[in-house]
Design a protein around this motif. Structure first.
Motif, PDB file in Angstrom:
ATOM      1  N   SER A 104       4.434  -3.806  -1.621  1.00  0.00           N
ATOM      2  CA  SER A 104       4.916  -5.044  -1.673  1.00  0.00           C
ATOM      3  C   SER A 104       6.595  -5.392  -2.194  1.00  0.00           C
ATOM      4  O   SER A 104       7.068  -4.539  -2.773  1.00  0.00           O
ATOM      5  N   GLY A 105       6.724  -6.813  -1.324  1.00  0.00           N
ATOM      6  CA  GLY A 105       8.710  -7.383  -1.568  1.00  0.00           C
ATOM      7  C   GLY A 105       9.338  -7.733  -0.703  1.00  0.00           C
ATOM      8  O   GLY A 105       8.021  -8.770  -0.118  1.00  0.00           O
ATOM      9  N   GLU A 106       9.907  -7.418  -0.712  1.00  0.00           N
ATOM     10  CA  GLU A 106      10.639  -9.664   0.954  1.00  0.00           C
ATOM     11  C   GLU A 106      10.182  -8.736   1.773  1.00  0.00           C
ATOM     12  O   GLU A 106       9.979  -9.331   2.828  1.00  0.00           O
ATOM     13  N   VAL A 107      10.742  -7.340   2.343  1.00  0.00           N
ATOM     14  CA  VAL A 107      10.216  -7.529   3.487  1.00  0.00           C
ATOM     15  C   VAL A 107       8.740  -7.510   4.178  1.00  0.00           C
ATOM     16  O   VAL A 107       7.847  -8.153   5.004  1.00  0.00           O
ATOM     17  N   SER A 108       7.330  -7.198   3.146  1.00  0.00           N
ATOM     18  CA  SER A 108       6.329  -6.992   3.055  1.00  0.00           C
ATOM     19  C   SER A 108       5.899  -9.006   2.990  1.00  0.00           C
ATOM     20  O   SER A 108       5.274  -9.277   3.867  1.00  0.00           O
ATOM     21  N   LYS A 109       6.534  -9.656   2.175  1.00  0.00           N
ATOM     22  CA  LYS A 109       6.772 -11.300   2.399  1.00  0.00           C
ATOM     23  C   LYS A 109       7.018 -12.076   4.690  1.00  0.00           C
ATOM     24  O   LYS A 109       6.407 -12.391   5.030  1.00  0.00           O
ATOM     25  N   GLN A 110       7.984 -11.377   4.358  1.00  0.00           N
ATOM     26  CA  GLN A 110       8.255 -11.373   5.751  1.00  0.00           C
ATOM     27  C   GLN A 110       7.433 -10.958   7.046  1.00  0.00           C
ATOM     28  O   GLN A 110       6.988 -11.790   7.793  1.00  0.00           O
ATOM     29  N   LEU A 115       2.752 -12.737  10.057  1.00  0.00           N
ATOM     30  CA  LEU A 115       1.451 -11.672  10.727  1.00  0.00           C
ATOM     31  C   LEU A 115       0.470 -13.168  10.592  1.00  0.00           C
ATOM     32  O   LEU A 115      -0.459 -13.431  11.150  1.00  0.00           O
ATOM     33  N   THR A 116       0.388 -13.868   9.854  1.00  0.00           N
ATOM     34  CA  THR A 116      -0.321 -14.811   9.121  1.00  0.00           C
ATOM     35  C   THR A 116      -0.612 -15.994   9.897  1.00  0.00           C
ATOM     36  O   THR A 116      -1.466 -17.192  10.468  1.00  0.00           O
ATOM     37  N   GLY A 133      -1.262   6.160   0.915  1.00  0.00           N
ATOM     38  CA  GLY A 133       0.621   5.404   0.955  1.00  0.00           C
ATOM     39  C   GLY A 133       0.837   3.979   0.475  1.00  0.00           C
ATOM     40  O   GLY A 133       1.688   3.690   0.665  1.00  0.00           O
ATOM     41  N   SER A 134      -0.407   2.984   0.187  1.00  0.00           N
ATOM     42  CA  SER A 134      -0.002   1.233   0.168  1.00  0.00           C
ATOM     43  C   SER A 134      -0.253   1.591  -1.396  1.00  0.00           C
ATOM     44  O   SER A 134      -1.005  -0.090  -1.339  1.00  0.00           O
ATOM     45  N   THR A 135      -0.909   2.103  -2.022  1.00  0.00           N
ATOM     46  CA  THR A 135      -1.025   1.856  -3.824  1.00  0.00           C
ATOM     47  C   THR A 135       0.265   1.057  -4.159  1.00  0.00           C
ATOM     48  O   THR A 135      -0.065   0.349  -5.306  1.00  0.00           O
ATOM     49  N   ARG A 136       1.033   0.638  -3.941  1.00  0.00           N
ATOM     50  CA  ARG A 136       2.399  -0.142  -3.898  1.00  0.00           C
ATOM     51  C   ARG A 136       2.308  -1.977  -3.252  1.00  0.00           C
ATOM     52  O   ARG A 136       2.458  -2.673  -3.838  1.00  0.00           O
ATOM     53  N   MET A 137       0.241  -2.150  -2.124  1.00  0.00           N
ATOM     54  CA  MET A 137       0.686  -2.892  -1.952  1.00  0.00           C
ATOM     55  C   MET A 137      -0.106  -4.080  -3.089  1.00  0.00           C
ATOM     56  O   MET A 137      -1.755  -3.308  -3.312  1.00  0.00           O
ATOM     57  N   LYS A 138       0.087  -4.983  -3.828  1.00  0.00           N
ATOM     58  CA  LYS A 138      -0.194  -5.705  -4.821  1.00  0.00           C
ATOM     59  C   LYS A 138      -1.538  -6.540  -4.171  1.00  0.00           C
ATOM     60  O   LYS A 138      -1.113  -6.995  -3.146  1.00  0.00           O
ATOM     61  N   GLN A 139      -1.961  -6.412  -4.684  1.00  0.00           N
ATOM     62  CA  GLN A 139      -3.616  -7.725  -4.524  1.00  0.00           C
ATOM     63  C   GLN A 139      -3.435  -8.467  -3.708  1.00  0.00           C
ATOM     64  O   GLN A 139      -4.119  -9.098  -2.770  1.00  0.00           O
ATOM     65  N   VAL A 187       9.329   4.090  10.416  1.00  0.00           N
ATOM     66  CA  VAL A 187       9.823   3.186   9.094  1.00  0.00           C
ATOM     67  C   VAL A 187       8.040   2.576   8.689  1.00  0.00           C
ATOM     68  O   VAL A 187       6.918   2.604   8.729  1.00  0.00           O
ATOM     69  N   GLY A 188       8.446   2.505   6.825  1.00  0.00           N
ATOM     70  CA  GLY A 188       7.050   1.789   6.237  1.00  0.00           C
ATOM     71  C   GLY A 188       7.628   0.184   6.212  1.00  0.00           C
ATOM     72  O   GLY A 188       8.950  -0.247   6.552  1.00  0.00           O
ATOM     73  N   ILE A 189       6.507  -0.224   5.779  1.00  0.00           N
ATOM     74  CA  ILE A 189       7.282  -1.396   5.785  1.00  0.00           C
ATOM     75  C   ILE A 189       6.835  -1.812   3.818  1.00  0.00           C
ATOM     76  O   ILE A 189       6.320  -2.015   3.055  1.00  0.00           O
ATOM     77  N   ALA A 190       8.675  -2.272   3.985  1.00  0.00           N
ATOM     78  CA  ALA A 190       9.597  -1.069   2.326  1.00  0.00           C
ATOM     79  C   ALA A 190      10.143  -2.028   2.365  1.00  0.00           C
ATOM     80  O   ALA A 190      11.295  -1.778   3.559  1.00  0.00           O
ATOM     81  N   ASP A 191      11.353  -1.977   1.184  1.00  0.00           N
ATOM     82  CA  ASP A 191      12.731  -2.758   1.555  1.00  0.00           C
ATOM     83  C   ASP A 191      13.688  -1.669   1.588  1.00  0.00           C
ATOM     84  O   ASP A 191      14.533  -1.680   1.331  1.00  0.00           O
ATOM     85  N   ALA A 192      12.315  -0.549   0.707  1.00  0.00           N
ATOM     86  CA  ALA A 192      13.145   1.132   0.973  1.00  0.00           C
ATOM     87  C   ALA A 192      13.583   1.159   1.798  1.00  0.00           C
ATOM     88  O   ALA A 192      14.883   1.935   2.052  1.00  0.00           O
ATOM     89  N   TRP A 193      13.631   0.762   3.212  1.00  0.00           N
ATOM     90  CA  TRP A 193      14.085   0.877   4.497  1.00  0.00           C
ATOM     91  C   TRP A 193      14.894  -0.183   4.757  1.00  0.00           C
ATOM     92  O   TRP A 193      15.268   0.298   5.547  1.00  0.00           O
TER      93      TRP A 193
END
Length: 430
Positions: A104-110, A115-116, A133-139, A187-193
């Motif tokens: 979860s983060g800004e990249v995730s929101k984009q 996608l939606t 690997g995606s445990t930091r993806m919030k519900q 690359v992962g879907i995360a702000d770290a990248w």
């Protein structure tokens, strides 16, 4: 002490023993090889520039080499994320994404927004994220995807009946649009990248986009894990359209997994190393090869092959992996390899170029976890001009690195040597 009390204590110890045995069994099921692994050196391997090498690699790894492709590389999040989002927004029929990391983060929101939006427009959208690997993806992110019409699933979520597979993760980073365009890389879907790969709190990485027939091979790789996860086969022209040539590059996409050919990735690397005649350039975020692979690299050096290795520098996400890798550097340096430690950011590249012709990239790291435990996906590109371009990328990384000498490696403190050796004993799980 009464008889009843003694029996209760006896029963408690029986239960504790049974639980311990069960946990031991689960651990063994996760770490024990599920099939015979490569143990012997390869015999003679044809040169990577030969037609025989392409024929053998295509036959052994499954998909043959596909002609008529266009390939573009994207460096770091500032190039990668806009390219992936643009491809998603262009989708007309289907979008399939498989990733190890979705945080979860800004990249995730984009990505959720893109996608939606396509799902609401009638595009069939499937997302497969690794549970661990995606445990930091919030519900709320998962809910937003599903409420927006996206089919979202976890790969190997934690269940009592799948405890024997908890160590098998999908480490793939795939995005396939309309069955004609596909992305593969690290690359992962995360702000770290985010960023340009020069900041200490960001990751240096790359991604490849393939337009053309080879995209269908990556679609099949995704489809295999989607079928294994959901029981649903994705078929039809929305996923596998007739795709004309989009370029002039020969590309081969292939996968490996413990359940369906875990040796594929290591066999591919071993063939490439043994097929080298002049030079090997290797960028490895996690360089912890087994003895067979390390021997192949040393044998290449003995044949006169120039070997350059780029590894992480001061910024790492796993100290134990860095230490285990460091334990291997001495043997490489003694054999004549040149090792460079990337300085500005956390180095996450996975790239090999052999004889200025074969370019190998994707999700697989140069370690036992990628070779035998994870689900991985790579691409091979057979072209001198593309290899020359990617060699320039490596040269730029080397310019931002510090070269490590054998004397410097030998001078590291004794405590570090102990940590390196202890970490290397866990190499099979790294």
């Amino acid at each position: 002490m009464t008889v009843a009390v003694r029996w209760r204590r006896h029963l408690l110890w029986i239960l504790i023993g049974a639980l311990g045995a069960a946990l031991t069994g689960i651990i063994l099921l996760n770490v024990w090889p599920q099939e015979n692994q490569l143990e012997q050196r390869l015999g003679h391997v044809s040169a990577v520039e030969s037609a025989q090498f392409r024929r053998e690699l295509g036959t052994l790894l499954g998909p043959s080499v596909s002609e008529g492709n266009a390939v573009a590389d994207f460096q770091n999040g500032e190039e990668i994320f806009p390219a992936m989002l643009a491809a998603i927004r262009s989708a007309r029929h289907s979008i399939n994404m498989e990733t190890y990391i979705y945080w979860s983060g800004e990249v995730s929101k984009q990505f959720i927004a893109a996608l939606t939006e396509r799902a609401r427009a009638g595009v069939k959208v499937h997302v497969l994220a690794d549970w661990l690997g995606s445990t930091r993806m919030k519900q709320d992110a998962i809910d937003a995807l599903r409420d927006g019409g996206v089919r979202f699933e976890y790969f190997h979520p934690l269940h009592w009946y799948s405890l024997d597979r908890i160590n098998n993760r999908t480490h793939r980073k795939l995005l396939i649009v309309d069955g004609e365009v596909a992305f593969n890389g690290g690359v992962g879907i995360a702000d770290a990248w985010e960023g340009n790969g020069l900041q200490p709190d960001r990751w240096r990485d790359m991604q490849f986009r393939v337009d053309g027939p080879a995209a269908a091979q990556m679609q099949a790789i995704f489809g295999d894990n989607w079928l294994a996860t959901t029981g649903e086969a994705l078929l039809g022209p929305d996923y596998y359209p007739e795709t004309p040539a989009r370029g002039d590059l020969a590309v081969q996409a292939f996968a490996s997994s413990p359940e369906g050919g875990s040796e594929n990735m290591q066999l591919m690397y071993l063939m490439a190393i043994n097929g080298a005649r002049r030079r090997i350039d290797l960028e490895a975020a996690y360089f912890v090869p087994d003895e067979l692979t390390l021997t192949a690299l040393r044998d290449a050096l003995k044949r006169g092959v120039r070997v350059r290795l780029v590894v992480p520098g001061p910024h790492v996400d796993s100290t134990i992996v860095r230490n285990a890798s460091q334990a291997q550097w001495g043997a490489m340096l003694q054999a004549g390899a040149r090792i460079y430690r990337y300085q500005p950011a956390l180095f996450h590249n996975k790239l090999m170029i052999v004889d200025g012709y074969l370019t190998i990239g994707g999700s697989a790291n140069f370690d036992n976890r990628s070779f035998q435990l994870n689900d991985e996906s790579n691409i091979n590109i057979y072209d001198h001009a593309f290899a020359a371009h990617m060699t320039e990328v490596i040269d730029q990384d080397i310019a931002r690195s510090h070269e490590l000498t054998l004397a410097q490696w030998r001078e590291r403190p004794w405590r570090q040597r102990v940590f390196d050796w202890l970490s290397s004993q866990a190499a099979e799980q790294l």
